[in-house]
Write an enzyme that holds these catalytic residues in place. Sequence first.
Site, PDB file in Angstrom:
ATOM      1  N   MET A 180      -4.910   2.513   6.683  1.00 15.87           N
ATOM      2  CA  MET A 180      -5.317   1.271   7.492  1.00 15.87           C
ATOM      3  C   MET A 180      -4.800   1.385   8.874  1.00 15.87           C
ATOM      4  O   MET A 180      -5.401   1.135   9.759  1.00 15.87           O
ATOM      5  CB  MET A 180      -5.006   0.132   6.621  1.00 15.87           C
ATOM      6  CG  MET A 180      -5.977  -0.302   5.513  1.00 15.87           C
ATOM      7  SD  MET A 180      -7.816  -0.054   5.625  1.00 15.87           S
ATOM      8  CE  MET A 180      -7.759   1.588   4.539  1.00 15.87           C
ATOM      9  N   VAL A 198       0.604   4.579   0.760  1.00 10.57           N
ATOM     10  CA  VAL A 198      -0.672   5.467   1.126  1.00 10.57           C
ATOM     11  C   VAL A 198      -1.685   4.406   1.961  1.00 10.57           C
ATOM     12  O   VAL A 198      -2.397   4.651   3.134  1.00 10.57           O
ATOM     13  CB  VAL A 198      -1.183   6.159   0.014  1.00 10.57           C
ATOM     14  CG1 VAL A 198      -2.505   6.902   0.623  1.00 10.57           C
ATOM     15  CG2 VAL A 198      -0.258   7.168  -0.318  1.00 10.57           C
ATOM     16  N   CYS A 199      -2.019   3.204   1.395  1.00 10.93           N
ATOM     17  CA  CYS A 199      -2.860   2.300   2.080  1.00 10.93           C
ATOM     18  C   CYS A 199      -2.502   1.829   3.290  1.00 10.93           C
ATOM     19  O   CYS A 199      -3.305   1.709   4.159  1.00 10.93           O
ATOM     20  CB  CYS A 199      -3.041   1.197   0.960  1.00 10.93           C
ATOM     21  SG  CYS A 199      -3.682   1.564  -0.489  1.00 10.93           S
ATOM     22  N   GLY A 200      -1.258   1.550   3.700  1.00  8.80           N
ATOM     23  CA  GLY A 200      -0.748   1.134   4.890  1.00  8.80           C
ATOM     24  C   GLY A 200      -0.815   2.250   5.717  1.00  8.80           C
ATOM     25  O   GLY A 200      -1.186   1.905   6.877  1.00  8.80           O
TER      26      GLY A 200
END
Length: 165
Positions: A55, A50-52
Amino acid sequence: MSDPNGLIQPGRPAPGFTLPATPDGGLVGPEQFRGRPVVLAFYPADWSPVCGDQMSLYQSAAPVFAQYRAAVLGISVDSIWSHRAFAESRGIEFPLLADFEPKGEVARRFGAYMSNGEAARALVVLDPAGKVTWSYLSPPDVNPGADGIFDALDQLAADRKVMAG
């Protein structure tokens, strides 16, 4: 510094800080971008899916952020070395700041730190003077996208036009 129930609320001055952004010791903080809106994107971990995606979305939206003259700063408790590898792998060009030692200190000051030792998935938009104009706490497993950020930046732009008019 933050709302007792969590994330720092609009109308508050943002706590000042600088954090390492590069392995060579370069420090970055919102004060360097005074006169421009600043988007603080707190996120749990560099390598989570999710973070990838989150960002990478902000990187792909760089031309839109540029229209607002807004600086984007990603912040997690990962090390500068993890940030560098993550940024290179995902093509991220905006600064990723290491809230590494003391772990999560900046996230805590913004009310964006979780008991599991990671930063919360939280978004904070600062006006050009460094005051919080919008904040949002997302569930950890949900990409908050960019619409809320752009709405906040639209409101900032409208407020500046009213004040200048």
